[in-house]
Motif scaffolding. Structure first.
Motif, PDB file in Angstrom:
ATOM      1  N   LEU A  74       0.826  -1.211   0.000  1.00 32.39           N
ATOM      2  CA  LEU A  74       0.000   0.000   0.000  1.00 32.39           C
ATOM      3  C   LEU A  74       0.860   1.261   0.000  1.00 32.39           C
ATOM      4  N   LEU A  75       1.915   1.270   0.806  1.00 30.23           N
ATOM      5  CA  LEU A  75       2.799   2.432   0.818  1.00 30.23           C
ATOM      6  C   LEU A  75       3.470   2.629  -0.531  1.00 30.23           C
ATOM      7  N   ARG A  76       3.752   1.554  -1.214  1.00 30.27           N
ATOM      8  CA  ARG A  76       4.387   1.645  -2.524  1.00 30.27           C
ATOM      9  C   ARG A  76       3.446   2.201  -3.579  1.00 30.27           C
ATOM     10  N   THR A  77       2.146   1.905  -3.446  1.00 29.95           N
ATOM     11  CA  THR A  77       1.212   2.175  -4.545  1.00 29.95           C
ATOM     12  C   THR A  77       0.161   3.238  -4.253  1.00 29.95           C
ATOM     13  N   ALA A  78       0.034   3.690  -3.001  1.00 27.65           N
ATOM     14  CA  ALA A  78      -1.022   4.646  -2.631  1.00 27.65           C
ATOM     15  C   ALA A  78      -0.394   5.989  -2.257  1.00 27.65           C
ATOM     16  N   PRO A  79      -0.351   6.948  -3.170  1.00 28.01           N
ATOM     17  CA  PRO A  79       0.338   8.228  -2.918  1.00 28.01           C
ATOM     18  C   PRO A  79      -0.201   8.994  -1.707  1.00 28.01           C
ATOM     19  N   LEU A  80      -1.523   8.997  -1.509  1.00 30.01           N
ATOM     20  CA  LEU A  80      -2.074   9.762  -0.397  1.00 30.01           C
ATOM     21  C   LEU A  80      -1.661   9.152   0.938  1.00 30.01           C
ATOM     22  N   LEU A  81      -1.723   7.845   1.059  1.00 35.55           N
ATOM     23  CA  LEU A  81      -1.283   7.191   2.286  1.00 35.55           C
ATOM     24  C   LEU A  81       0.189   7.476   2.535  1.00 35.55           C
ATOM     25  N   ARG A  82       0.990   7.410   1.502  1.00 38.00           N
ATOM     26  CA  ARG A  82       2.421   7.676   1.651  1.00 38.00           C
ATOM     27  C   ARG A  82       2.651   9.098   2.150  1.00 38.00           C
ATOM     28  N   ARG A  83       1.883  10.040   1.628  1.00 31.68           N
ATOM     29  CA  ARG A  83       2.022  11.439   2.055  1.00 31.68           C
ATOM     30  C   ARG A  83       1.575  11.610   3.504  1.00 31.68           C
ATOM     31  N   HIS A  84       0.508  10.943   3.891  1.00 31.01           N
ATOM     32  CA  HIS A  84       0.033  11.030   5.281  1.00 31.01           C
ATOM     33  C   HIS A  84       1.045  10.445   6.259  1.00 31.01           C
ATOM     34  N   LEU A 131      -7.993  -1.034  -1.932  1.00 32.28           N
ATOM     35  CA  LEU A 131      -7.684  -0.356  -0.678  1.00 32.28           C
ATOM     36  C   LEU A 131      -7.104   1.029  -0.925  1.00 32.28           C
ATOM     37  N   GLY A 132      -6.209   1.139  -1.897  1.00 30.78           N
ATOM     38  CA  GLY A 132      -5.633   2.446  -2.213  1.00 30.78           C
ATOM     39  C   GLY A 132      -6.680   3.430  -2.688  1.00 30.78           C
ATOM     40  N   HIS A 133      -7.604   2.953  -3.518  1.00 28.29           N
ATOM     41  CA  HIS A 133      -8.665   3.821  -4.036  1.00 28.29           C
ATOM     42  C   HIS A 133      -9.611   4.266  -2.925  1.00 28.29           C
ATOM     43  N   ILE A 134     -10.018   3.329  -2.085  1.00 31.48           N
ATOM     44  CA  ILE A 134     -10.934   3.672  -0.990  1.00 31.48           C
ATOM     45  C   ILE A 134     -10.264   4.657  -0.036  1.00 31.48           C
ATOM     46  N   TYR A 135      -8.998   4.406   0.284  1.00 29.72           N
ATOM     47  CA  TYR A 135      -8.293   5.306   1.203  1.00 29.72           C
ATOM     48  C   TYR A 135      -8.241   6.715   0.616  1.00 29.72           C
ATOM     49  N   ALA A 136      -7.922   6.836  -0.672  1.00 29.45           N
ATOM     50  CA  ALA A 136      -7.803   8.142  -1.298  1.00 29.45           C
ATOM     51  C   ALA A 136      -9.142   8.884  -1.328  1.00 29.45           C
ATOM     52  N   THR A 137     -10.227   8.138  -1.409  1.00 36.75           N
ATOM     53  CA  THR A 137     -11.555   8.747  -1.436  1.00 36.75           C
ATOM     54  C   THR A 137     -12.051   9.096  -0.054  1.00 36.75           C
ATOM     55  N   ARG A 138     -11.857   8.174   0.880  1.00 37.69           N
ATOM     56  CA  ARG A 138     -12.459   8.328   2.198  1.00 37.69           C
ATOM     57  C   ARG A 138     -11.663   9.264   3.128  1.00 37.69           C
ATOM     58  N   PHE A 139     -10.364   9.351   2.921  1.00 35.37           N
ATOM     59  CA  PHE A 139      -9.537  10.105   3.861  1.00 35.37           C
ATOM     60  C   PHE A 139      -8.742  11.227   3.177  1.00 35.37           C
ATOM     61  N   LYS A 140      -9.311  11.750   2.103  1.00 29.85           N
ATOM     62  CA  LYS A 140      -8.627  12.831   1.370  1.00 29.85           C
ATOM     63  C   LYS A 140      -8.506  14.094   2.209  1.00 29.85           C
ATOM     64  N   ASP A 141      -9.379  14.270   3.202  1.00 27.97           N
ATOM     65  CA  ASP A 141      -9.345  15.484   4.018  1.00 27.97           C
ATOM     66  C   ASP A 141      -8.739  15.231   5.396  1.00 27.97           C
ATOM     67  N   LEU A 142      -8.032  14.132   5.562  1.00 27.59           N
ATOM     68  CA  LEU A 142      -7.431  13.807   6.860  1.00 27.59           C
ATOM     69  C   LEU A 142      -6.412  14.873   7.278  1.00 27.59           C
TER      70      LEU A 142
END
Length: 282
Positions: A45-55, A271-282
């Motif tokens: 997930l860290l490798r492929t999900a930019p928003l999670l990586r930034r968080h 998971l990456g898509h859901i995270y980017a949608t659900r937690f974009k304003d974290l």
């Protein structure tokens, strides 16, 4: 995606020791396989999900191990293998334990390429758990498949119910490993007798593995908050005799095929898509 290969490479080592001095690759009373599977999921997930990586890089997301979640609706509780979370506001700073140090602590076998990629990722720290963003649960069905199915289903089903009973916004992810080996050396049946007189468990394959895969596919899934089920779920099929020989990752059916919603890569993408949608304003 590296997770499944990391899992079988790590499980090929006999690192689980029982009270009789026997060393096993897999032991049902150890959570080692679950932690390694969850580690691989977070790594991918860290490798492929930019928003999670930034968080993670900005210190907004941490992880917790064996975190107890309590279902507010039914007041039931369950320990989840690994959660991604915001740090608790009740005090306590992120610890020195990281995803990087976990690899060493759990004896996770990485290639040089994987080590290089891990070194290039932001450091994910363990911290006291505040709001849970994603909860990971990993289970295995290694032997006595048909007899094990009701319990396997119940354990996996109770996880997403507990997660969403605690917080509907949290992402519930499930991972199931199914063994397709035709024979298996069970730690429960080979405590004092492993060296002198091993007792082998035999399976009717691929029928037994197919039964397990089909049962896991029956677990409820959801496409949005407010519904009941897993947000993402994957099934990995392995050939593990548990006698010290290398574990193999199986790509042929009954293993989910590329594009199948239960395929590991599909789970990571979802998971990456859901995270980017659900937690974009974290």
């Amino acid at each position: 995606m590296y997770g499944p290969e990391i899992l079988i490479r790590t499980l090929s080592k006999t690192t689980r020791e029982d009270r009789y001095g026997n060393r096993w690759q897999y032991h049902s009373r150890s959570d080692h396989h679950s932690k390694v599977a969850c580690w691989g999921i977070v790594f991918d997930l860290l490798r492929t999900a930019p928003l999670l990586r930034r968080h993670v890089e900005t210190g907004r997301v941490h992880f917790g191990i064996n975190h107890e979640m309590r279902d507010f609706v039914h007041d039931r509780k369950k320990n989840l293998d690994l959660v991604l979370c915001a740090a608790s506001g009740a005090g306590g700073k992120p610890s020195d334990r990281t995803l990087h140090s976990m690899a060493e602590g759990y004896g996770i076998e990485l290639t040089e390429k994987e080590r290089t990629e891990l070194a290039g990722l932001p450091v994910l720290h363990q911290a006291p758990v505040g709001s849970v963003l994603m909860a990971l649960e990993a289970k295995a069905c290694m032997t006595a498949h048909q007899r094990a199915l009701p319990r396997l289903y119940d354990e996996l089903n109770s996880s997403h119910l507990t997660v969403h009973g605690a917080t509907d916004q949290a992402i519930a992810a499930g991972f199931a490993m199914v063994n397709i080996a035709s024979r298996y050396l069970s730690p429960d049946l080979n405590k004092k007798n492993r060296a002198a007189d091993p007792e082998w468990s035999t399976h009717n394959q691929p029928r037994d593995a197919s039964l397990a895969v089909d049962k896991i596919r029956q677990l409820p899934k959801r496409s949005k908050t407010g519904e009941t089920g897993y947000d993402a779920l994957s099934i990995v099929v392995v050939d593990c005799v548990n006698d010290g020989s290398p574990v193999e990752l199986i790509g042929a059916p009954p293993a989910p095929q590329p594009g199948d919603i239960y395929h590991y890569a599909s789970m990571i993408d979802r998971l990456g898509h859901i995270y980017a949608t659900r937690f974009k304003d974290l």
